[in-house]
Design an enzyme around this catalytic site. Structure first.
Site, PDB file in Angstrom:
ATOM      1  N   TYR A  96       0.794  -1.229   0.000  1.00 58.50           N
ATOM      2  CA  TYR A  96       0.000   0.000   0.000  1.00 58.50           C
ATOM      3  C   TYR A  96       0.828   1.282   0.000  1.00 58.50           C
ATOM      4  CZ  TYR A  96      -4.319  -2.544   0.594  1.00 58.50           C
ATOM      5  OH  TYR A  96      -5.389  -3.360   0.392  1.00 58.50           O
ATOM      6  N   LYS A 118       2.912 -15.039   4.632  1.00 56.91           N
ATOM      7  CA  LYS A 118       3.206 -15.999   3.567  1.00 56.91           C
ATOM      8  C   LYS A 118       4.721 -16.132   3.475  1.00 56.91           C
ATOM      9  CE  LYS A 118       1.655 -18.543   0.083  1.00 56.91           C
ATOM     10  NZ  LYS A 118       0.819 -19.740   0.264  1.00 56.91           N
ATOM     11  N   ASP A 121      -3.218 -18.103   2.997  1.00 59.15           N
ATOM     12  CA  ASP A 121      -4.209 -18.912   2.273  1.00 59.15           C
ATOM     13  C   ASP A 121      -4.916 -19.867   3.222  1.00 59.15           C
ATOM     14  OD1 ASP A 121      -1.656 -19.982   2.491  1.00 59.15           O
ATOM     15  OD2 ASP A 121      -1.742 -21.079   0.599  1.00 59.15           O
ATOM     16  N   ASP A 139      -6.560  -6.353   4.850  1.00 61.48           N
ATOM     17  CA  ASP A 139      -7.673  -5.793   4.081  1.00 61.48           C
ATOM     18  C   ASP A 139      -8.596  -6.918   3.602  1.00 61.48           C
ATOM     19  OD1 ASP A 139      -9.290  -4.118   2.650  1.00 61.48           O
ATOM     20  OD2 ASP A 139      -7.818  -3.644   1.094  1.00 61.48           O
ATOM     21  N   ASP A 185     -12.462  -8.221   5.261  1.00 60.47           N
ATOM     22  CA  ASP A 185     -13.718  -8.253   4.504  1.00 60.47           C
ATOM     23  C   ASP A 185     -14.363  -9.640   4.612  1.00 60.47           C
ATOM     24  OD1 ASP A 185     -13.141  -5.643   3.623  1.00 60.47           O
ATOM     25  OD2 ASP A 185     -13.935  -6.041   1.614  1.00 60.47           O
TER      26      ASP A 185
HETATM   27 MG    MG Z   1     -11.014  -3.076   2.099  1.00 59.18          MG
END
Ligand code: MG
Ligand code: NAI
Length: 343
Positions: free
Chosen positions: A131, A179, A212, A236, A240
């Site tokens: 980001y 990861k 994962d 992020d 969700d």
């Molecule tokens: Mg989001």
């Protein structure tokens, strides 16, 4: 909250785009009831503002946020294609304010879309990873390259915050998600540093999962999670996913915290598909305000009142259309019912 928090409390309010302009006024209605002393400073940011003024985040908004030391942010629309001069104002604001940890709880609420027993908290690193927005193209635009940055400093502070919070609110387990098997230099550093911090909190169980596998378990058995500590992008995505178990995007709150700053922001975006219709669910924004009251301003009673009022409203069957269509009520009616449950 700390010694430098303004007195009276101030809140920089950025509605942003789309349903941000509908759910934030709703959340303020609730805030004014439980904390009428808070001084509101409305400021601007977003795609709509960019189109008129050529910037998505004016400096006076950043300044106001710094002065208030607390922000309520709705949502902004960001185009999925490059636009000269445009950047996501919320990603930038989190970084400029060094609001380095994003707390994203997913907790059962009494709606048919939620899963009973779920009570987890994603702690997402908020200032780095992919980001940082260092992207470029090569090969005549046929190769896209993005830099992923993970630092010891940012990992230490977000990990410490996660464990301190666990201790303070009595959570028992932290799952570090990464990861590192593929990204041994970046995710590997995050893993190593997070485990170093974990060693200072022997009373809290620590385990780790590859991202994962974490996604698999979040779908299969979300009740096995307590705190998930992870990097920006994974946080992020996983938050969700977790929001689905809390009842949906319309119910998912968050709070970004830094040393002297808090940014209350619903997890959802500007929802262009429903914007302007007055049907958005204000719960995520309202519960984000409750998080601000609880975790930053230390107004525990007010936070309890807001959370209780939301639960009672939902338990009574009052709901917006995202929960289910039959007998759905508007944003304004739902907010009025929440207010009616306040003392
Ligand atoms: Mg989001
Ligand atoms: P979104 O969260 O805006 O919407 C996803 C789905 O959930 C839509 O069907 C929407 O109607 C529904 N939804 C979201 N919040 C709701 C609410 N409060 N009540 C009822 N239904 C709700 O995500 P999407 O569609 O991926 O992105 C739309 C825009 O928002 C994009 O421009 C994106 O960049 C931006 N965005 C901004 C964020 C922010 O400012 N923090 C976060 C996520 C997306």
């Amino acid at each position: 909250m700390n010694a430098t928090t303004p007195n009276p409390l101030q809140l920089c309010v950025i509605e942003g785009d789309g349903i941000g302009q509908e759910v934030i006024p709703a959340a303020l209605d609730v805030l004014k009831r439980v904390a009428p002393d808070v001084v509101i400073r409305p400021m601007q940011a977003g795609w709509g503002y960019f189109q008129e003024h050529g910037t998505s985040l004016p400096e006076e908004t950043v300044e106001a946020a710094r002065e208030c030391k607390a922000v309520l942010f709705g949502a902004v629309s960001s185009p999925a294609y490059p636009v000269e001069g445009y950047f996501s104002p919320i990603v930038r604001l989190r970084r400029r304010l060094q609001a380095y940890a994003n707390l994203r709880p997913a907790q059962y609420l009494p709606v048919p879309t939620a899963k009973e027993g779920v009570d987890l908290l994603v702690v997402r690193e908020n200032t780095e990873d992919l980001y940082i927005g260092h992207e470029h193209t090569e090969n005549d635009g046929q190769t896209g390259i993005a830099e992923k940055v993970i630092t010891r400093e940012a990992t230490e502070r977000v990990s410490r915050l996660a464990y301190e919070l666990a201790r303070r609110v009595g959570r028992k387990k932290v799952t570090i998600v990464h990861k590192a098997n593929v990204l041994s230099q970046s995710d590997g550093l995050f893993r190593r540093v997070a485990l170093e911090i974990a060693a200072h909190y022997p009373e809290i169980t620590t385990d780790e999962l590859y991202v994962d596998t974490a996604a698999y378990w979040l779908v299969k058995e979300p009740t096995r999670f307590d705190i998930i500590l992870t990097m920006n992008l994974y946080g992020d995505i996983l938050s969700d996913m977790a929001a689905a178990w809390g009842g949906g995007m319309g119910l998912a709150p968050s709070l970004s915290l830094g040393e002297e700053i808090a940014l209350a922001e619903p997890v959802h975006g500007s929802a262009p598909d429903i914007a302007g219709k007055g049907i958005a669910n204000p719960t995520a924004a309202i519960l984000s305000v409750a998080m601000l009251l609880r975790h930053y301003w230390n107004r525990l009673e007010a936070a309890d009142q807001v959370e209780r009022a939301v639960r009672e409203t939902l338990a009574q069957g009052d709901h917006t259309i995202d929960i289910y269509a039959q007998d759905a009520i508007s944003t304004a009616d739902f907010t009025a019912r929440v207010c009616a449950h306040l003392p």
